[in-house]
Design an enzyme around this catalytic site. Structure first.
Site: not given
Ligand code: AGP
Length: 609
Positions: A2, A27, A74, A99-100, A482, A486, A489, A505, A604
């Site tokens: 949000c 975000r 959100w 927000n929250g 990672e 990506k 995501e 395994h 974000k």
């Molecule tokens: C990364 O591509 C993601 N969007 C997500 O995993 C992100 O890294 C995670 O939410 C942590 O965010 P931060 O680094 O702002 O704490």
């Protein structure tokens, strides 16, 4: 997640609010809304979907307001509907954005229903609006009403309320969700992120936990958590005004991938000398802490967690310090043992990730000797709550998929290795080799980016795939993780990462021609082991895509496509091999036609649990 923007001015604030929301779009959100006060009238406009839909709805000259609040939502409590979108109202008089999450919203809802408040939405937020409206019945001002109401809220909130009976005032409250006041001339603003306000001001006050503030056109009055009136520092922002511009790239993510050589140069600049790391790069007193440290605990989420995983390999191998890494959402809810002379290191792009902040809070109560935040946002909660800090200088990262924040975090960790290694008997040879590697890093990344066209071609082969496997060994295992994150995501292709020694395994059972296997293969001491794993995949009919050092001598054939990655030293290989994996996920997502910068269901900055 949000976003909040608010303004109190003499001019019409509609375009300021809309531009603020646009700048927070990155975000992640699913609906948006605005409340405006104009000549004693309160108007609310909300839309499901993009800010564009909201701005179309407001796009006529009758949309006027000198005080207004706006929000991108959100969904957490209640589905994605116009009725659940913010602002929420009470008593046809108050409008509020939040927000929250208010955790005790059910109890509040029951108590307020008993007092004849009618709820129209399924949200927790509506309970805040009615609670404040109820308090206003016996408090003299909106500020007093908010101060009294926040005592009954459990959970996290950054909230802003306006009252049509007091049209030149906003009252804001912060607990667990950031808010920043923007100072103008004869007008003032509020937002959940300074990015939203950069077109109108560069002077900010970052509210602290528990602060409640009353904002008018010309005054700001802040009451802290203990009920005292306080003055907070006014900070001149150093964030670029046009950080939200794609600079000709098709997506922010692509722009941010290409920015990596420059932002890493920036992150290193003035901090790395021919002799090592400059004093106090990690904050005043860091050298004394590093001299004493025997154990490191790294806590983070998502991509930042992968940076921590990589750092563990480096800290133990190069600096000889014991290191554990843990996902923040796990750490915060388990009982753990603190080893002697332990430093807690948190990593976060945003510095506002709820789980990471909660984990840090717990660690501070558990006897860690000091805390260090590696973060990209100066003034963020994580930085303010930590004793030591290191700012990655990646610049604003807009794409939800983190790219340049990750590689600058890794560059920061290599500096940390040097800063700690100095006290742990690191040899001069090793120190010089890491320093030399860091110096070469930006140009190695530039060279690696030239693989983009080949990776674009290769991406075609993924367009009809539903699953994929990423393999790496040693410090390339977190890089494989990672890469998998990506891909899933932004392309929505299921991707898993394994340390390739684990193949036999279990995951070997998955291998067939429909499951592309992506391998990261620098020329290091584990290469021969990795080659055996590659043969295990080949023997089961797997199709592989190998990103390899030329000297690793992989050859393309009908089961394997090899892309040569520029030769680089071992210390920086994890950073270099990240680049092709970022590009691969980007080009696959392009083919799949997904929303690259704002992938579905993601935000974000994850400021709620
Ligand atoms: C990364 O591509 C993601 N969007 C997500 O995993 C992100 O890294 C995670 O939410 C942590 O965010 P931060 O680094 O702002 O704490």
């Amino acid at each position: 997640m949000c976003g909040i923007v608010g303004a109190v001015a003499e001019r019409n604030v509609v375009q300021i609010l809309l531009e603020g929301l646009r700048r927070l779009e990155y975000r992640g959100y699913d609906s948006a809304g605005v409340a405006l006060l104009n000549n004693g009238e309160l108007s609310i406009t909300r839309r499901v979907g993009k800010v564009k839909a909201l701005s179309d709805a407001l796009d006529d000259e009758s949309s006027l307001g000198t005080t207004g609040i706006a929000h991108t939502r959100w969904a957490t409590h209640g589905g994605v509907t116009e009725v659940n979108a913010h602002p929420h109202t009470s008593s046809e008089r108050f409008a509020l954005v939040h927000n929250g999450i208010i955790e005790n919203h059910k109890a509040l809802r029951d108590a307020l229903s008993d007092k004849d408040y009618a709820f129209v939405s399924d949200t927790d937020t509506e309970t805040i609006a009615h609670t404040i409206a109820e308090a206003r019945k016996h408090c003299d001002t909106l500020l007093e009403s908010v101060l009294q109401s926040v005592k009954s809220f459990h959970g996290a909130y950054g909230t802003v309320i306006i009252d049509k009976e007091d049209p030149n005032t906003m009252v804001v409250a912060r607990s667990g969700s950031p808010l920043v006041i923007g100072l103008g001339i004869g007008e003032n603003f509020i937002a959940s992120d300074q990015m939203a306000l950069l077109p109108v001001t560069r002077r900010f006050i970052f509210l602290e936990e528990g602060d409640v503030a009353e904002i008018t056109r010309t005054t700001v009055k802040i009451i802290d958590a203990s009920g005292e009136k306080v003055e907070r520092e006014v900070v001149e922002s150093s964030v670029e005004h046009d950080a939200g511009d794609k600079a000709g790239y098709r997506h922010y993510m692509l722009k941010e991938i290409y920015e990596q050589p420059a932002v890493i140069r920036n992150t290193l600049q003035g901090r790395v000398t021919p002799d090592g790391i400059s004093d106090d790069v990690f904050g005043e007193g860091s050298d004394e802490v590093f001299a004493k440290v025997e154990n490191i605990k790294i806590i983070a989420c998502g991509t930042s967690y992968h940076a921590g995983m990589t750092a563990k390999y480096w800290l133990e191998a190069y600096a000889g310090v014991c290191c554990d890494v843990e996902i923040a959402s796990e750490f915060r809810y388990r009982k753990s043992v603190v080893k002697p002379n332990s430093l807690i290191v948190t990593i976060s792009q945003s510095g506002e990730t709820a789980d990471t902040l909660a984990a840090l809070k717990l660690a501070k109560e558990s006897g860690y000797m000091s805390s260090l935040a590696i973060c990209n946002v100066d003034g963020s909660s994580l930085v303010r709550e930590s004793s030591l800090s290191f700012m990655t200088r990646a610049g604003a990262e807009i794409g939800v998929a983190s790219t340049k924040a990750f590689t600058t975090q890794l560059a920061g960790f290599l500096m940390l290795v040097l800063a700690i290694g100095k006290h742990k008997g690191m040899s001069d040879t090793l120190k010089s080799s890491i320093l030399q590697s860091l110096a070469e890093l930006p140009s190695k990344l530039e060279e690696t980016l030239t693989l983009a066209d080949d990776i674009d071609d290769l991406a075609e082969e993924f367009s009809d795939k539903h699953h994929s496997l990423f393999l790496g060994r040693g410090d390339q295992y977190p890089i494989a993780m990672e890469g998998a994150l990506k891909l899933k995501e932004i392309s929505y292709i299921h991707a898993e990462a394994y340390a390739s020694g684990e193949l036999k395994h279990g995951p070997l059972a998955l291998i067939d021609a429909e499951m592309p296997v992506i391998v990261v293969a620098p020329n290091n001491e584990l290469l021969e082991k990795l080659k055996s794993n590659v043969e295990e995949v080949r023997a089961r009919g797997g199709i592989m895509y190998v990103f390899a050092d030329k000297d690793a001598h992989f050859k393309s054939d009908e089961t394997m496509r090899v892309l040569d990655v520029p030769h680089c030293s071992e210390a920086i290989a994890p950073i270099v091999y990240t680049i092709p994996l970022q590009l691969l996920s980007y080009y696959v997502a392009l083919i799949k036609g997904t929303d690259v910068d704002q992938p579905r269901n993601l935000a974000k900055s994850v400021t709620v649990e």
